[in-house]
Write a protein that holds these residues in place. Structure first.
Motif, short mmCIF file in Angstrom:
data_model
loop_
_atom_site.label_atom_id
_atom_site.label_comp_id
_atom_site.label_asym_id
_atom_site.label_seq_id
_atom_site.Cartn_x
_atom_site.Cartn_y
_atom_site.Cartn_z
N LYS A 137 0.84 -1.20 0.00
CA LYS A 137 0.00 0.00 0.00
C LYS A 137 0.88 1.26 0.00
O LYS A 137 0.65 2.19 -0.76
CB LYS A 137 -0.89 -0.02 1.25
CG LYS A 137 -2.23 0.64 1.02
CD LYS A 137 -3.14 0.44 2.21
CE LYS A 137 -3.49 1.78 2.79
NZ LYS A 137 -3.67 1.80 4.21
N ASN A 138 1.92 1.22 0.84
CA ASN A 138 2.79 2.38 0.92
C ASN A 138 3.60 2.57 -0.34
O ASN A 138 3.91 3.69 -0.73
CB ASN A 138 3.71 2.27 2.13
CG ASN A 138 2.97 2.65 3.38
OD1 ASN A 138 2.60 3.80 3.55
ND2 ASN A 138 2.69 1.68 4.23
N PHE A 139 3.95 1.45 -0.98
CA PHE A 139 4.69 1.54 -2.23
C PHE A 139 3.87 2.32 -3.27
O PHE A 139 4.37 3.23 -3.91
CB PHE A 139 5.01 0.14 -2.76
CG PHE A 139 5.42 0.15 -4.19
CD1 PHE A 139 6.65 0.67 -4.57
CD2 PHE A 139 4.57 -0.34 -5.18
CE1 PHE A 139 7.02 0.69 -5.91
CE2 PHE A 139 4.94 -0.31 -6.51
CZ PHE A 139 6.16 0.21 -6.88
N TYR A 140 2.58 1.98 -3.38
CA TYR A 140 1.75 2.66 -4.37
C TYR A 140 1.63 4.15 -4.06
O TYR A 140 1.72 4.98 -4.95
CB TYR A 140 0.36 2.01 -4.45
CG TYR A 140 0.38 0.72 -5.22
CD1 TYR A 140 0.60 0.73 -6.59
CD2 TYR A 140 0.19 -0.49 -4.59
CE1 TYR A 140 0.64 -0.46 -7.31
CE2 TYR A 140 0.21 -1.69 -5.29
CZ TYR A 140 0.44 -1.66 -6.65
OH TYR A 140 0.48 -2.83 -7.37
N THR A 148 5.34 10.76 -12.51
CA THR A 148 4.31 11.44 -13.30
C THR A 148 3.23 10.46 -13.74
O THR A 148 2.09 10.86 -13.94
CB THR A 148 4.92 12.10 -14.55
OG1 THR A 148 5.83 11.17 -15.12
CG2 THR A 148 5.63 13.39 -14.20
N VAL A 149 3.59 9.17 -13.90
CA VAL A 149 2.53 8.21 -14.22
C VAL A 149 1.87 7.75 -12.91
O VAL A 149 2.52 7.68 -11.88
CB VAL A 149 3.04 6.96 -14.99
CG1 VAL A 149 3.56 7.33 -16.34
CG2 VAL A 149 4.04 6.17 -14.19
N LYS A 150 0.59 7.52 -12.97
CA LYS A 150 -0.14 7.13 -11.76
C LYS A 150 -0.53 5.66 -11.85
O LYS A 150 -1.15 5.22 -12.82
CB LYS A 150 -1.42 7.98 -11.61
CG LYS A 150 -1.13 9.47 -11.46
CD LYS A 150 -0.52 9.80 -10.10
CE LYS A 150 0.05 11.23 -10.06
NZ LYS A 150 1.49 11.31 -9.90
N LEU A 151 -0.13 4.90 -10.84
CA LEU A 151 -0.46 3.47 -10.82
C LEU A 151 -1.72 3.25 -9.98
O LEU A 151 -1.86 3.83 -8.91
CB LEU A 151 0.68 2.66 -10.20
CG LEU A 151 2.07 2.81 -10.77
CD1 LEU A 151 2.98 1.76 -10.17
CD2 LEU A 151 2.06 2.69 -12.28
N GLY A 181 4.37 0.03 -14.41
CA GLY A 181 4.68 1.37 -14.90
C GLY A 181 4.47 1.47 -16.40
O GLY A 181 3.94 2.47 -16.90
N ILE A 182 4.88 0.43 -17.12
CA ILE A 182 4.73 0.45 -18.59
C ILE A 182 3.25 0.54 -18.98
O ILE A 182 2.86 1.36 -19.81
CB ILE A 182 5.39 -0.81 -19.20
CG1 ILE A 182 6.91 -0.69 -19.07
CG2 ILE A 182 4.99 -0.98 -20.67
CD1 ILE A 182 7.68 -1.89 -19.55
#
Ligand code: UDP
Ligand code: MG
Length: 316
Positions: A137-140, A148-151, A181-182
């Motif tokens: 959870k903390n990683f996200y 800049t990209v949102k996962l 990420g991709i």
């Protein structure tokens, strides 16, 4: 219409055949073609032997890409996409934790809702330890803040998408591949649906805490330069603090005349600044290392052989 199921396999000898049976029963009467593209990622068990048997039998169209060694799941996905011929493509694990029947639902969503190019499954409930869930959870939240990209939290690689998405993914030839990420980076309208992972059919997970940690670092370094900025900020801050401390010491000396005390202070400062410098060098090193790897321009995978049913039909 044709669907390609891309299945990276590393030591999955007990799972590849049941997986195929599950696919065949899930897609019975679906009304479109499908193929399974297995990627044998340098398995040390009899996975390749099993895959060869499935390929020979062709109970449903089966292709096999056999790697020369273990390149990792991310390379497996890339190889699968490169060798798949479907207009719809799906990435799914071999261990039946992800139900092939859900892929059929994903295809229906793509068929019925042309505004979506990708359907991704996210884990609704996780059957794993609290500590692991906490770190994930903390990683996200960390990577979403830095990059800049949102996962989407808990979204997996379990996805089905159109050919245009696959072509975009294949254009990203980066060596250190971080598929979450991709998928986010290429964009496209994505529909998220929940799923609950089943227990692994046989064998064991290839992920331990250390590997997950490395994977998380790969994600952050690959999708953000914010850690480099941290080095700059930390440098500026400690320089400013040192300057203020210097002024304070001079004033103290001139006004009160006390000797500058401080063996302990010096040791603490040396250790603190030394640690900070090593940390910053480490951060820079992570980026330099990746630049080095990428600059070698090595292929993402090497296939020892590619078994395709098109070839099989020509030279039986
Ligand atoms: N996998 C792979 N190469 C690797 C590690 C894993 O192709 O180096 C495959 C594995 O065979 C499985 C999928 O990636 O089909 C997911 O791996 P696993 O089930 O171990 O991960 P988990 O489901 O525990 O996250
Ligand atoms: Mg699994």
């Amino acid at each position: 219409m044709k669907l390609s199921l891309i299945v990276p396999c590393y030591n999955e000898c007990g799972n590849v055949a049941p997986f195929q049976d599950a696919v065949i029963s899930a897609f019975e009467g679906c009304g479109y073609d499908y193929e399974i593209v297995y990627v044998n990622d340098g398995s040390k068990d009899t996975t390749m032997y099993q895959l060869r048997k499935l390929f020979e039998a062709q109970k449903c169209p089966v292709k096999v890409v056999n790697f020369s060694r273990n390149f990792g799941k991310e390379s497996g996905i890339y190889a699968g996409l490169s060798n798949a011929s479907g207009q719809y493509l799906s990435v799914i694990d071999a261990d039946l934790q992800q139900d092939p029947a859900l892929v059929r639902k994903m295809v229906e969503i793509l068929d019925e809702q042309p505004e979506y190019d990708m359907v991704a499954a996210y884990q609704d409930r996780r059957n794993e330890s609290r500590i692991l869930s906490f770190f994930k959870k903390n990683f996200y939240s960390l990577i979403n803040r830095l990059s800049t990209v949102k996962l989407k939290a808990d979204a997996s690689d379990f996805r089905t998408f159109r050919r245009n998405v696959a072509d975009s993914i294949l254009e990203l030839g980066e060596y250190h591949r971080f598929s979450k990420g991709i998928f986010a980076w290429v964009g496209y309208e994505t529909c998220y649906i929940p799923y609950v992972a089943n227990p692994r059919l046989t064998g064991e997970t290839k992920w331990n805490f250390r590997k997950l940690m490395n994977y998380a670092i790969d994600g952050i370094i690959g999708y953000s330069t914010a850690p480099l900025r941290f080095a700059t900020y930390a440098g500026c801050l400690s320089a400013a603090a040192a300057f203020l401390y210097l002024i304070a010491v001079i004033i103290e000396k001139l006004a009160v005349g006390i000797d500058v005390p401080g063996y302990a202070t010096v040791i603490v400062l040396i250790l603190f600044l030394g640690g900070l410098q090593l940390l910053c060098i480490g951060i820079i090193g992570e980026y330099v290392g990746r630049t080095f790897e990428q600059s070698k321009g090595r292929p993402i995978y090497i296939a020892r052989e590619i078994l395709t049913y098109e070839n099989k039909k020509q030279n039986p």
